[in-house]
Motif scaffolding. Structure first.
Motif, PDB file in Angstrom:
ATOM      1  N   CYS B  21      27.780 -22.936  20.307  1.00 18.97           N
ATOM      2  CA  CYS B  21      26.933 -23.772  19.443  1.00 18.97           C
ATOM      3  C   CYS B  21      25.966 -24.621  20.253  1.00 18.97           C
ATOM      4  O   CYS B  21      24.998 -25.157  19.714  1.00 18.97           O
ATOM      5  CB  CYS B  21      27.795 -24.659  18.556  1.00 18.97           C
ATOM      6  SG  CYS B  21      28.685 -25.966  19.435  1.00 18.97           S
ATOM      7  N   PRO B  59      33.352 -28.855  19.162  1.00 18.56           N
ATOM      8  CA  PRO B  59      34.143 -28.699  17.934  1.00 18.56           C
ATOM      9  C   PRO B  59      35.244 -27.649  18.067  1.00 18.56           C
ATOM     10  O   PRO B  59      36.085 -27.535  17.197  1.00 18.56           O
ATOM     11  CB  PRO B  59      33.117 -28.227  16.898  1.00 18.56           C
ATOM     12  CG  PRO B  59      31.793 -28.184  17.584  1.00 18.56           C
ATOM     13  CD  PRO B  59      32.035 -28.213  19.050  1.00 18.56           C
TER      14      PRO B  59
ATOM     15  N   PRO C  30      41.025 -19.503  17.611  1.00 25.30           N
ATOM     16  CA  PRO C  30      39.927 -20.335  17.125  1.00 25.30           C
ATOM     17  C   PRO C  30      40.033 -20.612  15.623  1.00 25.30           C
ATOM     18  O   PRO C  30      40.529 -19.789  14.875  1.00 25.30           O
ATOM     19  CB  PRO C  30      38.691 -19.486  17.435  1.00 25.30           C
ATOM     20  CG  PRO C  30      39.184 -18.078  17.479  1.00 25.30           C
ATOM     21  CD  PRO C  30      40.575 -18.164  18.011  1.00 25.30           C
ATOM     22  N   HIS C  31      39.537 -21.796  15.230  1.00 22.35           N
ATOM     23  CA  HIS C  31      39.561 -22.161  13.816  1.00 22.35           C
ATOM     24  C   HIS C  31      38.467 -21.415  13.055  1.00 22.35           C
ATOM     25  O   HIS C  31      37.619 -20.757  13.657  1.00 22.35           O
ATOM     26  CB  HIS C  31      39.454 -23.672  13.649  1.00 22.35           C
ATOM     27  CG  HIS C  31      38.308 -24.314  14.380  1.00 22.35           C
ATOM     28  ND1 HIS C  31      37.005 -23.953  14.148  1.00 22.35           N
ATOM     29  CD2 HIS C  31      38.279 -25.291  15.338  1.00 22.35           C
ATOM     30  CE1 HIS C  31      36.218 -24.692  14.910  1.00 22.35           C
ATOM     31  NE2 HIS C  31      36.966 -25.499  15.655  1.00 22.35           N
ATOM     32  N   ILE C  32      38.501 -21.543  11.724  1.00 23.61           N
ATOM     33  CA  ILE C  32      37.584 -20.738  10.898  1.00 23.61           C
ATOM     34  C   ILE C  32      36.183 -21.336  10.810  1.00 23.61           C
ATOM     35  O   ILE C  32      35.288 -20.718  10.254  1.00 23.61           O
ATOM     36  CB  ILE C  32      38.102 -20.554   9.450  1.00 23.61           C
ATOM     37  CG1 ILE C  32      38.197 -21.909   8.730  1.00 23.61           C
ATOM     38  CG2 ILE C  32      39.424 -19.816   9.422  1.00 23.61           C
ATOM     39  CD1 ILE C  32      38.144 -21.773   7.226  1.00 23.61           C
ATOM     40  N   TRP C  33      35.977 -22.547  11.317  1.00 22.50           N
ATOM     41  CA  TRP C  33      34.695 -23.214  11.117  1.00 22.50           C
ATOM     42  C   TRP C  33      33.578 -22.554  11.923  1.00 22.50           C
ATOM     43  O   TRP C  33      33.789 -22.077  13.046  1.00 22.50           O
ATOM     44  CB  TRP C  33      34.826 -24.703  11.468  1.00 22.50           C
ATOM     45  CG  TRP C  33      35.814 -25.400  10.571  1.00 22.50           C
ATOM     46  CD1 TRP C  33      35.897 -25.295   9.213  1.00 22.50           C
ATOM     47  CD2 TRP C  33      36.869 -26.291  10.956  1.00 22.50           C
ATOM     48  NE1 TRP C  33      36.928 -26.067   8.726  1.00 22.50           N
ATOM     49  CE2 TRP C  33      37.541 -26.687   9.769  1.00 22.50           C
ATOM     50  CE3 TRP C  33      37.310 -26.802  12.170  1.00 22.50           C
ATOM     51  CZ2 TRP C  33      38.622 -27.565   9.772  1.00 22.50           C
ATOM     52  CZ3 TRP C  33      38.393 -27.682  12.169  1.00 22.50           C
ATOM     53  CH2 TRP C  33      39.037 -28.056  10.981  1.00 22.50           C
ATOM     54  N   CYS C  34      32.378 -22.570  11.381  1.00 22.08           N
ATOM     55  CA  CYS C  34      31.217 -21.935  12.003  1.00 22.08           C
ATOM     56  C   CYS C  34      30.875 -22.600  13.348  1.00 22.08           C
ATOM     57  O   CYS C  34      31.249 -23.744  13.603  1.00 22.08           O
ATOM     58  CB  CYS C  34      29.978 -22.085  11.123  1.00 22.08           C
ATOM     59  SG  CYS C  34      30.114 -21.375   9.494  1.00 22.08           S
ATOM     60  N   ALA C  35      30.103 -21.894  14.140  1.00 23.64           N
ATOM     61  CA  ALA C  35      29.583 -22.467  15.382  1.00 23.64           C
ATOM     62  C   ALA C  35      28.764 -23.710  15.043  1.00 23.64           C
ATOM     63  O   ALA C  35      27.884 -23.658  14.187  1.00 23.64           O
ATOM     64  CB  ALA C  35      28.720 -21.449  16.105  1.00 23.64           C
ATOM     65  N   GLY C  36      29.087 -24.826  15.671  1.00 22.21           N
ATOM     66  CA  GLY C  36      28.321 -26.048  15.467  1.00 22.21           C
ATOM     67  C   GLY C  36      28.819 -26.927  14.340  1.00 22.21           C
ATOM     68  O   GLY C  36      28.370 -28.070  14.194  1.00 22.21           O
ATOM     69  N   CYS C  37      29.736 -26.436  13.530  1.00 25.75           N
ATOM     70  CA  CYS C  37      30.292 -27.246  12.427  1.00 25.75           C
ATOM     71  C   CYS C  37      30.971 -28.471  13.019  1.00 25.75           C
ATOM     72  O   CYS C  37      31.733 -28.373  13.985  1.00 25.75           O
ATOM     73  CB  CYS C  37      31.292 -26.428  11.628  1.00 25.75           C
ATOM     74  SG  CYS C  37      32.236 -27.402  10.438  1.00 25.75           S
ATOM     75  N   GLY C  40      35.400 -29.661  13.621  1.00 29.05           N
ATOM     76  CA  GLY C  40      36.265 -29.601  14.813  1.00 29.05           C
ATOM     77  C   GLY C  40      36.179 -30.889  15.623  1.00 29.05           C
ATOM     78  O   GLY C  40      37.179 -31.343  16.198  1.00 29.05           O
ATOM     79  N   ILE C  41      34.989 -31.493  15.664  1.00 28.45           N
ATOM     80  CA  ILE C  41      34.816 -32.754  16.405  1.00 28.45           C
ATOM     81  C   ILE C  41      35.630 -33.856  15.727  1.00 28.45           C
ATOM     82  O   ILE C  41      36.305 -34.659  16.378  1.00 28.45           O
ATOM     83  CB  ILE C  41      33.321 -33.161  16.463  1.00 28.45           C
ATOM     84  CG1 ILE C  41      32.464 -32.003  16.983  1.00 28.45           C
ATOM     85  CG2 ILE C  41      33.134 -34.423  17.302  1.00 28.45           C
ATOM     86  CD1 ILE C  41      30.961 -32.272  16.945  1.00 28.45           C
ATOM     87  N   VAL C 230      22.094 -27.417  15.464  1.00 29.44           N
ATOM     88  CA  VAL C 230      23.016 -28.487  15.083  1.00 29.44           C
ATOM     89  C   VAL C 230      22.753 -29.763  15.881  1.00 29.44           C
ATOM     90  O   VAL C 230      22.939 -30.877  15.374  1.00 29.44           O
ATOM     91  CB  VAL C 230      24.484 -28.027  15.201  1.00 29.44           C
ATOM     92  CG1 VAL C 230      24.878 -27.744  16.635  1.00 29.44           C
ATOM     93  CG2 VAL C 230      25.441 -29.071  14.613  1.00 29.44           C
ATOM     94  N   ALA C 231      22.312 -29.604  17.116  1.00 30.28           N
ATOM     95  CA  ALA C 231      22.036 -30.792  17.934  1.00 30.28           C
ATOM     96  C   ALA C 231      20.957 -31.649  17.269  1.00 30.28           C
ATOM     97  O   ALA C 231      21.052 -32.886  17.240  1.00 30.28           O
ATOM     98  CB  ALA C 231      21.597 -30.363  19.332  1.00 30.28           C
TER      99      ALA C 231
END
Lengths: 399, 68, 286
Positions: B21, B59, C30-37, C40-41, C230-231
């Motif tokens: 990402c 994330p 890895p979790h199901i969340w998209c790249a950049g979601c 996870g943070i 996302v940034a």
């Protein structure tokens, strides 16, 4: 043990709560609705006295969800409602079936659809208990027909929910709910009460949905060392979501069959004059009171009438009904219902053309009169008669 | 600041978890990280100051910075 | 009682990476969340905060509804429930009342908590039952691929507001405060360390705590609303779009225009529901 049994003069809704407390129910979440209001009010009065938890939730959906939360914490939990509220609870009912959480749901039926006639009796939710929530699901629905029976059946509802790890519905109507009868409250220990099975394995070995000898694993209460995951998604033995089609198939089949394949354990019926009966009345709940009266009247007049009264409507007692039809004497089965034939269709399925099936349906909020049933049996109108009081006031539990 | 800069760091990127990402690279104050193919990689380890901002904002549990 | 963060076991000041593994279920990443979601943070901030509180995993329960954020419980090694759309707080209410010893965390999203679960949300705040409600607020329904939610800002694009949303957005914090929550805060995924402290305070609070957590959905909200990546979303929405309570005190009303406040926005003391229930039982049985 005391020989003097505790007698009480109770309303059906009150007897239901006496039964629940006897069974060890210590958690209730509800929302006000007629004609089940007294169920919740009495729980609000009773539970704090025994250290149990009561909460009035913000809506019908919230109340079943909170009850499931209480059940997952390890309590014997219950919620109650009536027709429209039961409609709202359907999604969460399906969740409890899928996640295999023991729970008792009381539905005091009223006339529908929609707001309908809140203070009138009805048997309009029989199919809703079976098919109201999306998807095929296991359904156990008990249909008691008297105040005393309601007490015992509520205990049985808790026992069945613990035994099969599934929600059980106690389904009755405004008449049974508000009718007052003298009932006997048994001593503690006199009636069997099943406690929740708990896992004994080390927490790291615990799989909440593992199957052993055809039975699902015991359910660990939250917060007691067995940290596991519960989801309404199709899940594997460890409780986590799965996309394995074989597993989805097996789980779907198992959930329904754990109830359907145990019909002989779950179903209880009352049978009256069935040995040589040529006309059988198949009746449940409030309608069975009139049916019983009619059958007794007809027998007194020499007519070979009989009664098959299921106390459990789901799983449908097809074995018991089939046995009656297969005996070969029966020419006609009459199904009186305060709906437009919800169980009539189920009876037809089992009878499969082997004899005539006739329905008596009423949705005007008046209970079906014994004369309607007698007329259907005899094939002509029965003249109005004075019904003796001793027959109308049924002595419960005397067969 | 000079003292801290001399300290050496080891950056571990789990390629199995990284989804590329680029949040880590964007917020890295010394531009130590870059994308290579579909996952992140270290451009120049000597520039790393061990601030851990990449770890904190990742994330995907994919990047961590250890003292060497 | 709330205190300052003092119990850190692995402080970042020591420049040691935090070991998340004791709090995560094995083999689920890895979790199901998209790249950049941003979810996870947020999850990582939460795990660090949980560690700081020292609450045992057996005493923690996480309850979620339906949506992207509601997948959080599947990854954490607590007692976890993934329930129905909007109903997480109702399930959590039953669980907590039945077993007050549990620290209950509700993981929910802007659609889950503010729309379909709005009624349960406000009543949870009103009761002041001890639970921490985390609203992962990314202004869109992610799981169903990008419809407008009650927090989608006016004029923003979603698959159900193709010409720009014409509905005003909910202010989650104002709603929670008005409904009676006794701890109300806002954080962002961008300010992950500050968020960790806010989460710690929320966990230590006794009563209903609501934290509105701004994070980004680059897959739908970002793409529809022309953010490069996302940034850029984190910079423009989470960083430039917010000011801390401390900064805000020094800024003019003009400078505060269009900015959301970050930090603890409301804190009050009121009888916690389970304590109240216990008092009631004591009164009735005593």
């Amino acid at each position: 043990m005391s020989t003097e049994k505790k007698k009480k003069f109770l309303q059906g809704n009150e007897a239901c709560i006496e039964g629940a407390l006897y069974a060890g129910c210590r958690f209730y979440a509800g929302y006000p609705i007629t004609p089940s209001t007294e169920v919740m009010e009495l729980m609000a009065l009773s539970l704090p006295k025994v250290g149990g938890k009561f909460i009035q939730m913000e809506d019908e959906i919230g109340s079943i969800c909170a009850a499931i939360g209480g059940a997952l914490a390890g309590e014997k939990a219950m919620t109650g409602t009536s027709g429209p509220g039961f409609s709202l609870k359907q999604e969460a009912l399906g969740w409890a079936c899928m996640t295999e959480v023991p729970l008792v749901i009381v539905n005091v039926m009223r006339s529908g659809p929609s707001t309908g006639y809140p203070t009138g009796p009805s048997q309009s939710d029989v199919m809703q208990t079976k098919w109201g929530s999306h998807g095929d699901k296991p359904t156990i629905t008990l249909v008691p027909a008297s105040v005393q029976e309601l007490f015992y059946e509520t205990i049985r509802a808790f026992n069945l929910s613990e035994k099969y790890r599934t929600p059980v519905i106690v389904l009755f109507d405004e008449v049974i709910g508000h009718m007052r009868e003298a009932i006997t409250i048994p001593e503690p220990g006199e009636v069997e009460v099943l406690e929740r099975r708990k896992p004994t394995c080390p927490p790291e070995d615990y799989r909440p949905y593992a199957i052993q000898n055809g039975e699902v694993a015991p359910l660990a209460p939250f917060g007691e060392g067995y940290r596991f995951h519960v989801t309404g998604l199709y899940h594997a033995e460890d409780g986590f979501p799965t996309a394995n089609q074989q597993y989805i198939h097996d789980t779907g089949m198992r959930l329904v069959n754990k109830v359907e394949h145990n019909q002989d354990d779950i179903c209880e019926n009352e049978e009256l004059f069935l040995d040589d009966a040529e006309v059988v009345v198949f009746a449940y709940g409030v309608s069975s009171k009139s049916a019983k009266f009619a059958v007794k009247e007809l027998r007194a007049g020499g007519v070979k009438a009989g009664l098959l009264r299921p106390k459990t409507i789901w799983p449908f007692p097809s074995n018991a009904l089939d046995k009656v039809v297969a005996a070969g004497n029966v020419k006609k089965i009459i199904v009186p219902e305060m709906n437009l034939g919800q169980i009539y269709g189920e009876v037809q399925k089992v009878v499969a053309g082997r004899c005539e099936v006739q329905g008596i349906f009423r949705v005007d909020t008046e209970p079906i009169h014994p004369k309607q049933i007698m007329s259907a049996v005899l094939g002509h109108q029965v003249e109005p008669t004075v019904i003796p009081d001793e027959v109308l006031i049924e002595r419960p539990m005397d067969g | 600041m000079g003292e801290a800069a001399k300290k050496e760091w080891r950056i571990e990127i789990d390629a199995r978890l990284c989804k590329g990402c680029e949040i880590c690279a964007h917020f890295c104050p010394t531009k130590t990280l870059e994308i290579k193919g579909i996952t992140m990689s270290v451009r120049d380890l000597s520039t790393c100051i061990g601030c851990q901002l990449c770890d904190i904002r990742c994330p995907d549990f994919a990047i961590q910075v250890f003292p060497k | 009682m709330t205190t300052q963060v003092t119990a850190r076991t692995v402080p970042y000041k020591e420049k040691k990476p935090f070991d998340y593994s004791p709090f995560l279920r094995k083999g689920k990443l890895p979790h199901i969340w998209c790249a950049g979601c941003g979810h996870g943070i947020v999850l990582k901030s939460l795990l660090r905060a949980v560690d700081a509180t020292g609450i045992a995993k057996d005493d923690l329960a996480m309850v979620s509804g339906i949506g992207c954020s509601s997948r959080t419980p599947g990854y954490v090694d607590f007692n976890t429930m993934h329930t129905l759309h909007g109903r997480a707080t109702a399930f959590a209410t039953g669980l907590k009342l039945a077993k007050p010893r549990l620290k209950v965390i509700v993981a929910t999203g802007d659609g889950d908590a503010m729309a379909i679960g709005g009624n349960h949300f406000i009543h949870a705040c009103r009761r002041n039952m001890d639970m921490l409600i985390l609203v992962y607020n990314n202004y869109i329904y992610g799981m169903t691929s990008g419809q407008a939610s009650p927090t989608t800002p006016e004029e923003k694009i979603s698959t159900t507001s193709r010409y720009g949303s014409i509905e005003p957005a909910f202010d989650i914090c104002e709603l929670a405060k008005t409904a009676g929550a006794t701890f109300v805060a806002r954080g962002t995924a961008y300010h992950a360390q500050e968020l960790e402290k806010t989460l710690y305070e929320g966990l230590m609070h006794r009563g209903t705590a609501v934290i509105d957590i701004l994070d980004s959905c680059p897959t739908y909200y970002g793409r529809f609303n022309k953010y490069k990546n996302v940034a850029e979303m984190m910079d423009k929405i989470e960083k430039d779009g917010t000011v801390s309570v401390a900064q805000a005190a020094k800024l003019s009303p003009e400078k505060l225009e269009g900015k959301q406040l970050r930090g603890i926005l409301h804190r009050s003391e009121r009888l916690e529901y389970c304590d109240g229930y216990k008092n009631l039982v004591d009164r009735v049985t005593g």
